[in-house]
Design an enzyme around this catalytic site. Structure first.
Site, PDB file in Angstrom:
ATOM      1  N   PRO A  13       0.833  -1.205   0.000  1.00 50.75           N
ATOM      2  CA  PRO A  13       0.000   0.000   0.000  1.00 50.75           C
ATOM      3  C   PRO A  13       0.864   1.250   0.000  1.00 50.75           C
ATOM      4  CG  PRO A  13      -0.003  -1.023   2.173  1.00 50.75           C
ATOM      5  CD  PRO A  13       0.756  -1.939   1.265  1.00 50.75           C
ATOM      6  N   GLU A  14       0.350   2.281  -0.598  1.00 47.09           N
ATOM      7  CA  GLU A  14       1.089   3.539  -0.652  1.00 47.09           C
ATOM      8  C   GLU A  14       1.183   4.135   0.739  1.00 47.09           C
ATOM      9  OE1 GLU A  14      -0.247   6.920  -2.758  1.00 47.09           O
ATOM     10  OE2 GLU A  14       1.079   6.548  -4.445  1.00 47.09           O
TER      11      GLU A  14
ATOM     12  N   ARG B 230      -2.002  43.721  18.639  1.00 45.89           N
ATOM     13  CA  ARG B 230      -2.390  42.314  18.591  1.00 45.89           C
ATOM     14  C   ARG B 230      -3.531  42.030  19.558  1.00 45.89           C
ATOM     15  NH1 ARG B 230       1.750  39.192  16.545  1.00 45.89           N
ATOM     16  NH2 ARG B 230       0.082  37.697  16.214  1.00 45.89           N
TER      17      ARG B 230
ATOM     18  N   LYS C  20      12.035  30.930  14.763  1.00 42.02           N
ATOM     19  CA  LYS C  20      11.055  30.231  13.937  1.00 42.02           C
ATOM     20  C   LYS C  20      11.703  29.523  12.744  1.00 42.02           C
ATOM     21  CE  LYS C  20       7.748  33.622  15.388  1.00 42.02           C
ATOM     22  NZ  LYS C  20       7.140  34.911  15.085  1.00 42.02           N
TER      23      LYS C  20
END
Ligand code: ZN
Length: 275
Positions: free
Chosen positions: A2-3, A263, A58
Site C-alpha cells: 500500500p502507498e 495584537r 522560527k
C-alpha cells in the site's frame, strides 16, 4: 504494497526520520525560495548526510556538515512526508529524498513562496538577514534573567517588547499572553516599571510554557510552532488566549480581550497587575 500516506512532520521528527541519512535527490520549484541557483540547490545537497537539526526562533536549521540549510516555513508552511519522490511543484516547493535503510524517505517543504530554504556554509548562516536580527532563543544560554532585564529596561509596553523578535526569538502572540498571565503582569505595563521578581517570573514562565508547548507540539494557531506545521495539543492548556468571556482559572474573574501592541490580547484583569 500500500502507498504510504502523506504525513505532516515537525522539526523534531525531521531529525528522528532523516538523521544520518544521505540526500539522494533535492530540488526546488522556484528560484526565489532559495538563495542559490535552483540547479545548485540539488548539487550542494546530494551526497550529504543530515547530521542534525535545530531551531533558531522560527527557523529550522538543517546541518548537512559542509552545508547548512535554513528553512523558514512561515504561517501555512508544512513539512510533509511524501510516499515517494515527486518533482517539486507550487505546493511542495522543496523536496528532499533521503537514502539509507528502511522505508524510503521523501520530505516536502510546502508553500515556501512565503518562506525560504536557504543554503549556507557552516558559520555563514549568522549572516542571514533574519538570523542576524534575531534575539536569543529562549532555551539558549544567552537568555538569562539579566539579559531579559536589560531587554525590558525600556518604557515600551512589556507585550510589545516580548513580541519583538530582535529581543527574544520565537515568542508569538499566544505565548506572550500566556507568559504574562502566568507571571501576573498586565501586557500594557511599561517594561521599565517591572520589579526584579516580575522579570524573574516572566523569564521562568517563558521557558516553562514554551517547553510544555514543544512537548505537546505547539498550538494550531501560533507562530512558534506553526513554523513546523503542527496541529498541537497545547491549545487545550491555554489559560487566557481564546478564553475571553470565560472565568479565570485562578480567580474566576472574566477574561477580557483587548488590543495591545496591535495584537489581540487576553488578560485576567484581577490576576495581572496593570501597574
Ligand atoms: Zn484571574
Amino acid at each position: 504494497m500500500p502507498e504510504l500516506p502523506e504525513v505532516t512532520v515537525i522539526s523534531e521528527d525531521v531529525a528522528d526520520l532523516a538523521s544520518q541519512r544521505e540526500v539522494l535527490r533535492a530540488a526546488v520549484f522556484r528560484p526565489d525560495v532559495t538563495n542559490v541557483e535552483p540547479e545548485e540547490f540539488g548539487k550542494r545537497l546530494v551526497g550529504r548526510t543530515l547530521r542534525g537539526t535545530g531551531r533558531w526562533g522560527k527557523i529550522i536549521v538543517l546541518d548537512f556538515g559542509e552545508v547548512v540549510g535554513l528553512v523558514h516555513l512561515v504561517i501555512s508552511g508544512r513539512v510533509l512526508r511524501l510516499p515517494e519522490w515527486r518533482e517539486p511543484d507550487r505546493m511542495n516547493t522543496a523536496v528532499l529524498e533521503f537514502g539509507g535503510e528502511g522505508e524510503p524517505l521523501v520530505l516536502a517543504f510546502t508553500r515556501l513562496w512565503l518562506g525560504y530554504f536557504d543554503l549556507y556554509q557552516p558559520g555563514e548562516e549568522d549572516r542571514h538577514p533574519l538570523i542576524s536580527r534575531l534575539g536569543p532563543d529562549p532555551f539558549s544560554e544567552e537568555f538569562t534573567v539579566e539579559y531579559l532585564a536589560s531587554a525590558l529596561s525600556r518604557k515600551a509596553k512589556v507585550k510589545g517588547l516580548l513580541l519583538d523578535q530582535s529581543l527574544v526569538a520565537g515568542l508569538g502572540n499566544i505565548y506572550v499572553d500566556e507568559v504574562l498571565f502566568s507571571a501576573g503582569v498586565h501586557p500594557t505595563r511599561k517594561a521599565s516599571t517591572l520589579t526584579a521578581d516580575e522579570i524573574h517570573s516572566i523569564h521562568a514562565a517563558t521557558r516553562d510554557i514554551l517547553g510544555r508547548a514543544i512537548e505537546l507540539r505547539g498550538t494550531t494557531f501560533d507562530s512558534y510552532h506553526d513554523a513546523f506545521g503542527e496541529t498541537g495539543k497545547f491549545q487545550h492548556h491555554l489559560k487566557v488566549f481564546t478564553r475571553a468571556g470565560e472565568p479565570c482559572s485562578q480567580c474566576g474573574t472574566t477574561i477580557v480581550k483587548s488590543r495591545v501592541a496591535g495584537r489581540g490580547t487576553h488578560t485576567c484583569p484581577a490576576c495581572q497587575r496593570a501597574g
